[in-house]
Enzyme design. Structure first.
Site, PDB file in Angstrom:
ATOM      1  N   GLU A 192      33.862  35.932  49.834  1.00 10.87           N
ATOM      2  CA  GLU A 192      35.213  35.530  49.023  1.00 10.87           C
ATOM      3  C   GLU A 192      36.501  35.101  49.857  1.00 10.87           C
ATOM      4  OE1 GLU A 192      33.310  37.269  45.588  1.00 10.87           O
ATOM      5  OE2 GLU A 192      33.729  38.043  47.515  1.00 10.87           O
ATOM      6  N   THR A 193      37.030  34.008  49.481  1.00 10.78           N
ATOM      7  CA  THR A 193      38.356  33.784  50.032  1.00 10.78           C
ATOM      8  C   THR A 193      39.338  34.003  49.319  1.00 10.78           C
ATOM      9  OG1 THR A 193      37.277  31.938  51.485  1.00 10.78           O
ATOM     10  CG2 THR A 193      39.800  31.674  51.125  1.00 10.78           C
TER      11      THR A 193
END
Length: 287
Positions: A46-47
Protein backbone atom coordinates in the site's frame (compact mmCIF):
# COMPACT_ATOMS: atom_id res chain seq x y z
CA UNK A 1 5.38 19.54 -7.96
CA UNK A 2 7.34 18.12 -5.04
CA UNK A 3 5.75 15.61 -2.64
CA UNK A 4 7.39 14.53 0.63
CA UNK A 5 7.44 10.73 0.79
CA UNK A 6 8.43 8.22 3.46
CA UNK A 7 8.73 4.47 3.64
CA UNK A 8 7.73 3.06 6.99
CA UNK A 9 7.94 -0.47 8.39
CA UNK A 10 4.74 -0.96 10.39
CA UNK A 11 3.96 -3.39 13.21
CA UNK A 12 7.60 -3.77 14.13
CA UNK A 13 10.33 -1.94 16.02
CA UNK A 14 13.05 -3.28 13.69
CA UNK A 15 13.98 -2.14 10.17
CA UNK A 16 13.18 -4.62 7.38
CA UNK A 17 10.51 -6.37 9.46
CA UNK A 18 6.76 -5.83 9.66
CA UNK A 19 4.91 -4.41 6.67
CA UNK A 20 6.40 -1.59 4.59
CA UNK A 21 4.19 1.22 3.32
CA UNK A 22 4.89 4.40 1.43
CA UNK A 23 3.39 7.63 2.80
CA UNK A 24 2.93 10.76 0.68
CA UNK A 25 2.08 14.09 2.33
CA UNK A 26 -0.05 16.15 -0.06
CA UNK A 27 -0.71 19.88 0.08
CA UNK A 28 -3.62 19.40 -2.36
CA UNK A 29 -5.58 16.48 -3.78
CA UNK A 30 -4.28 14.76 -6.93
CA UNK A 31 -6.09 13.30 -9.91
CA UNK A 32 -7.04 9.66 -9.24
CA UNK A 33 -4.87 8.45 -12.10
CA UNK A 34 -1.81 10.00 -10.47
CA UNK A 35 -2.48 8.35 -7.10
CA UNK A 36 -2.50 4.99 -8.84
CA UNK A 37 0.64 5.69 -10.87
CA UNK A 38 2.56 6.66 -7.73
CA UNK A 39 1.37 3.52 -5.92
CA UNK A 40 2.39 1.35 -8.87
CA UNK A 41 5.79 3.03 -8.94
CA UNK A 42 6.35 2.45 -5.22
CA UNK A 43 5.25 -1.18 -5.71
CA UNK A 44 4.55 -1.80 -2.01
CA UNK A 45 1.40 -3.47 -0.76
CA UNK A 46 0.00 0.00 0.00
CA UNK A 47 0.86 3.61 -0.58
CA UNK A 48 -0.93 6.07 1.70
CA UNK A 49 -1.79 9.64 0.73
CA UNK A 50 -2.27 12.07 3.60
CA UNK A 51 -3.97 15.29 2.48
CA UNK A 52 -4.48 18.63 4.18
CA UNK A 53 -8.18 19.39 4.59
CA UNK A 54 -7.60 23.16 4.77
CA UNK A 55 -4.89 25.29 3.14
CA UNK A 56 -4.02 26.71 6.56
CA UNK A 57 -3.41 23.26 8.06
CA UNK A 58 0.09 22.03 8.79
CA UNK A 59 1.38 18.48 8.93
CA UNK A 60 3.41 19.57 11.95
CA UNK A 61 0.44 20.88 13.95
CA UNK A 62 -2.87 19.78 12.41
CA UNK A 63 -5.06 17.17 14.05
CA UNK A 64 -7.27 16.11 11.14
CA UNK A 65 -6.35 14.98 7.62
CA UNK A 66 -7.70 13.13 4.62
CA UNK A 67 -6.30 9.64 3.97
CA UNK A 68 -6.53 7.30 0.97
CA UNK A 69 -4.80 3.97 0.33
CA UNK A 70 -3.76 2.44 -3.00
CA UNK A 71 -2.25 -0.95 -3.79
CA UNK A 72 -0.16 -1.21 -6.99
CA UNK A 73 -3.40 -1.99 -8.86
CA UNK A 74 -6.36 -0.35 -7.11
CA UNK A 75 -7.72 1.81 -4.29
CA UNK A 76 -8.89 0.03 -1.14
CA UNK A 77 -11.39 1.00 1.54
CA UNK A 78 -9.32 0.19 4.63
CA UNK A 79 -5.65 -0.39 5.39
CA UNK A 80 -4.21 -0.77 8.85
CA UNK A 81 -0.46 -0.81 8.35
CA UNK A 82 -0.50 2.18 6.00
CA UNK A 83 -2.62 4.10 8.54
CA UNK A 84 -0.06 3.26 11.21
CA UNK A 85 2.69 4.34 8.81
CA UNK A 86 0.91 7.62 8.07
CA UNK A 87 0.62 8.42 11.78
CA UNK A 88 4.30 7.52 12.27
CA UNK A 89 5.31 9.99 9.54
CA UNK A 90 3.30 12.74 11.24
CA UNK A 91 4.35 11.96 14.82
CA UNK A 92 7.97 10.93 14.27
CA UNK A 93 9.12 13.00 11.26
CA UNK A 94 6.82 16.04 11.26
CA UNK A 95 6.90 16.04 15.10
CA UNK A 96 3.16 16.61 15.31
CA UNK A 97 2.47 17.32 19.02
CA UNK A 98 -1.19 16.25 19.10
CA UNK A 99 -1.88 13.20 21.27
CA UNK A 100 -4.38 12.00 18.65
CA UNK A 101 -4.63 12.51 14.88
CA UNK A 102 -7.82 11.82 12.94
CA UNK A 103 -8.14 10.69 9.35
CA UNK A 104 -11.16 11.02 7.08
CA UNK A 105 -11.29 7.84 4.98
CA UNK A 106 -13.57 5.60 2.93
CA UNK A 107 -14.09 3.62 6.15
CA UNK A 108 -15.17 6.68 8.11
CA UNK A 109 -13.20 8.56 10.73
CA UNK A 110 -10.12 6.75 12.05
CA UNK A 111 -8.10 7.89 15.03
CA UNK A 112 -4.50 7.08 15.93
CA UNK A 113 -3.00 7.97 19.29
CA UNK A 114 0.43 7.65 20.82
CA UNK A 115 0.77 5.24 23.73
CA UNK A 116 4.31 4.83 24.98
CA UNK A 117 6.42 3.48 22.14
CA UNK A 118 3.35 2.19 20.28
CA UNK A 119 0.71 3.78 18.08
CA UNK A 120 -2.90 2.75 18.71
CA UNK A 121 -5.44 2.79 15.88
CA UNK A 122 -9.17 2.89 16.57
CA UNK A 123 -10.83 0.87 13.79
CA UNK A 124 -14.27 -0.57 13.03
CA UNK A 125 -14.77 -4.17 14.16
CA UNK A 126 -15.84 -6.42 11.28
CA UNK A 127 -17.49 -9.63 12.43
CA UNK A 128 -17.38 -12.52 9.94
CA UNK A 129 -20.16 -15.05 9.43
CA UNK A 130 -19.71 -18.84 9.35
CA UNK A 131 -19.86 -20.36 5.85
CA UNK A 132 -20.18 -23.78 4.28
CA UNK A 133 -16.69 -25.07 3.40
CA UNK A 134 -17.93 -26.35 0.03
CA UNK A 135 -18.94 -22.85 -1.04
CA UNK A 136 -15.27 -21.84 -1.13
CA UNK A 137 -13.60 -25.24 -1.38
CA UNK A 138 -11.59 -24.46 -4.54
CA UNK A 139 -9.81 -21.39 -3.20
CA UNK A 140 -9.35 -22.97 0.25
CA UNK A 141 -7.68 -26.05 -1.20
CA UNK A 142 -5.54 -23.85 -3.45
CA UNK A 143 -4.32 -22.05 -0.33
CA UNK A 144 -3.95 -24.71 2.39
CA UNK A 145 -3.79 -27.94 0.39
CA UNK A 146 -4.64 -30.94 2.56
CA UNK A 147 -4.31 -29.23 5.95
CA UNK A 148 -7.39 -29.86 8.11
CA UNK A 149 -9.84 -26.96 8.30
CA UNK A 150 -11.93 -26.35 11.42
CA UNK A 151 -14.10 -23.42 10.30
CA UNK A 152 -14.67 -21.05 7.39
CA UNK A 153 -16.03 -17.52 7.79
CA UNK A 154 -16.65 -14.61 5.45
CA UNK A 155 -16.82 -10.88 6.09
CA UNK A 156 -19.04 -9.19 3.52
CA UNK A 157 -17.93 -5.68 4.52
CA UNK A 158 -14.25 -6.33 3.85
CA UNK A 159 -14.61 -9.20 1.35
CA UNK A 160 -12.18 -11.24 3.43
CA UNK A 161 -12.44 -15.02 3.70
CA UNK A 162 -11.21 -16.44 7.02
CA UNK A 163 -10.08 -20.06 7.14
CA UNK A 164 -9.31 -21.45 10.59
CA UNK A 165 -7.03 -24.45 10.59
CA UNK A 166 -7.73 -27.31 12.99
CA UNK A 167 -6.23 -26.86 16.45
CA UNK A 168 -3.87 -29.76 15.72
CA UNK A 169 -2.05 -27.38 13.34
CA UNK A 170 0.68 -25.30 14.93
CA UNK A 171 2.51 -22.21 13.72
CA UNK A 172 4.75 -24.25 11.43
CA UNK A 173 1.72 -25.31 9.41
CA UNK A 174 1.08 -21.66 8.60
CA UNK A 175 4.67 -20.81 7.79
CA UNK A 176 4.90 -23.78 5.42
CA UNK A 177 2.10 -22.49 3.15
CA UNK A 178 3.19 -21.30 -0.29
CA UNK A 179 0.10 -20.80 -2.47
CA UNK A 180 0.56 -19.62 -6.04
CA UNK A 181 -1.10 -16.28 -6.72
CA UNK A 182 -2.23 -17.22 -10.23
CA UNK A 183 -3.85 -20.41 -8.91
CA UNK A 184 -5.73 -18.45 -6.25
CA UNK A 185 -7.05 -16.03 -8.85
CA UNK A 186 -8.25 -18.88 -11.06
CA UNK A 187 -9.88 -20.71 -8.15
CA UNK A 188 -11.94 -17.67 -7.07
CA UNK A 189 -13.00 -15.20 -9.74
CA UNK A 190 -16.48 -14.21 -8.54
CA UNK A 191 -15.29 -10.92 -7.04
CA UNK A 192 -16.62 -11.87 -3.60
CA UNK A 193 -13.18 -12.56 -2.14
CA UNK A 194 -10.48 -9.89 -2.06
CA UNK A 195 -8.19 -11.70 0.39
CA UNK A 196 -8.00 -15.06 2.11
CA UNK A 197 -6.82 -15.13 5.73
CA UNK A 198 -5.49 -18.38 7.13
CA UNK A 199 -5.47 -18.46 10.93
CA UNK A 200 -4.79 -20.88 13.75
CA UNK A 201 -5.02 -20.89 17.51
CA UNK A 202 -1.94 -19.57 19.25
CA UNK A 203 0.14 -20.69 22.17
CA UNK A 204 -0.72 -18.25 24.99
CA UNK A 205 1.26 -20.25 27.57
CA UNK A 206 4.49 -19.90 25.56
CA UNK A 207 6.21 -16.51 25.71
CA UNK A 208 5.37 -13.95 24.44
CA UNK A 209 1.93 -15.56 24.58
CA UNK A 210 0.33 -15.14 21.15
CA UNK A 211 -3.41 -15.83 21.18
CA UNK A 212 -3.58 -16.60 17.47
CA UNK A 213 -1.51 -16.65 14.30
CA UNK A 214 -2.39 -15.72 10.73
CA UNK A 215 -1.26 -15.14 7.17
CA UNK A 216 -3.04 -13.08 4.52
CA UNK A 217 -3.01 -13.64 0.76
CA UNK A 218 -4.56 -10.96 -1.47
CA UNK A 219 -3.63 -11.43 -5.16
CA UNK A 220 -7.10 -10.02 -6.02
CA UNK A 221 -5.68 -6.68 -4.87
CA UNK A 222 -2.33 -7.21 -6.57
CA UNK A 223 -0.67 -8.44 -3.34
CA UNK A 224 0.41 -12.11 -3.40
CA UNK A 225 0.97 -11.96 0.39
CA UNK A 226 0.52 -8.99 2.69
CA UNK A 227 3.21 -9.23 5.41
CA UNK A 228 1.19 -7.73 8.31
CA UNK A 229 -2.41 -6.65 7.82
CA UNK A 230 -4.25 -4.30 10.15
CA UNK A 231 -7.56 -4.53 8.26
CA UNK A 232 -7.48 -8.34 8.47
CA UNK A 233 -7.29 -8.03 12.24
CA UNK A 234 -10.53 -6.05 12.35
CA UNK A 235 -12.06 -9.37 11.27
CA UNK A 236 -9.73 -11.68 13.20
CA UNK A 237 -10.20 -9.71 16.43
CA UNK A 238 -13.98 -10.17 16.19
CA UNK A 239 -13.62 -13.88 15.44
CA UNK A 240 -11.03 -14.82 18.05
CA UNK A 241 -12.47 -12.61 20.79
CA UNK A 242 -15.66 -14.64 20.60
CA UNK A 243 -13.88 -17.98 20.38
CA UNK A 244 -11.41 -17.28 23.19
CA UNK A 245 -13.69 -15.21 25.40
CA UNK A 246 -11.09 -12.42 25.54
CA UNK A 247 -11.20 -8.68 24.89
CA UNK A 248 -7.42 -8.19 24.84
CA UNK A 249 -5.30 -10.36 22.57
CA UNK A 250 -1.77 -10.55 21.20
CA UNK A 251 -1.51 -11.69 17.60
CA UNK A 252 1.35 -12.57 15.27
CA UNK A 253 1.20 -12.60 11.47
CA UNK A 254 3.55 -15.31 10.27
CA UNK A 255 4.80 -13.91 6.97
CA UNK A 256 8.49 -13.99 6.16
CA UNK A 257 8.85 -10.45 7.54
CA UNK A 258 6.47 -11.10 10.46
CA UNK A 259 4.66 -8.63 12.68
CA UNK A 260 3.03 -8.32 16.10
CA UNK A 261 -0.32 -6.69 16.87
CA UNK A 262 -1.92 -5.88 20.21
CA UNK A 263 -5.72 -5.98 20.00
CA UNK A 264 -8.48 -4.79 22.30
CA UNK A 265 -12.14 -5.28 21.38
CA UNK A 266 -14.09 -2.32 22.72
CA UNK A 267 -17.63 -2.19 24.06
CA UNK A 268 -18.59 0.39 21.41
CA UNK A 269 -18.22 -2.15 18.60
CA UNK A 270 -14.76 -1.05 17.52
CA UNK A 271 -11.26 -2.41 18.01
CA UNK A 272 -7.98 -0.84 19.10
CA UNK A 273 -5.01 -2.15 17.11
CA UNK A 274 -1.61 -1.23 18.51
CA UNK A 275 1.83 -1.63 17.00
CA UNK A 276 5.16 0.04 16.58
CA UNK A 277 6.68 1.55 13.45
CA UNK A 278 10.07 2.47 12.02
CA UNK A 279 10.51 5.28 9.49
CA UNK A 280 13.14 3.87 7.19
CA UNK A 281 13.41 6.31 4.31
CA UNK A 282 12.55 9.95 3.66
CA UNK A 283 12.67 11.74 0.33
CA UNK A 284 10.89 13.83 -2.27
CA UNK A 285 8.83 12.85 -5.30
CA UNK A 286 9.42 15.36 -8.11
CA UNK A 287 6.59 15.33 -10.64
Amino acid sequence: MEIPIFTVDAFTNLPFKGNPAAVCLLENKLQDELYQKIAAEMNLSETAFVTKLKPTDSFSSGARFGLRWFTPTNEIALCGHATLASAAALFYRKENPNPVVEFETLSGELQVRQHGESLVMNFPLNKPEVQDFNKFSNVIKATVGDLPVQEVCYCKTTKKLVVRLADTCDRSALTSLSPVAETLLKSESSGKVKSIIITSKGAPTVQPGYDFFSRNFAPWNGIPEDPVTGSAHTVLAAYWSEKLGKKKMLAYQCSKRGGELELEVRDDGRVDIAGRAVVLLQGTLKL
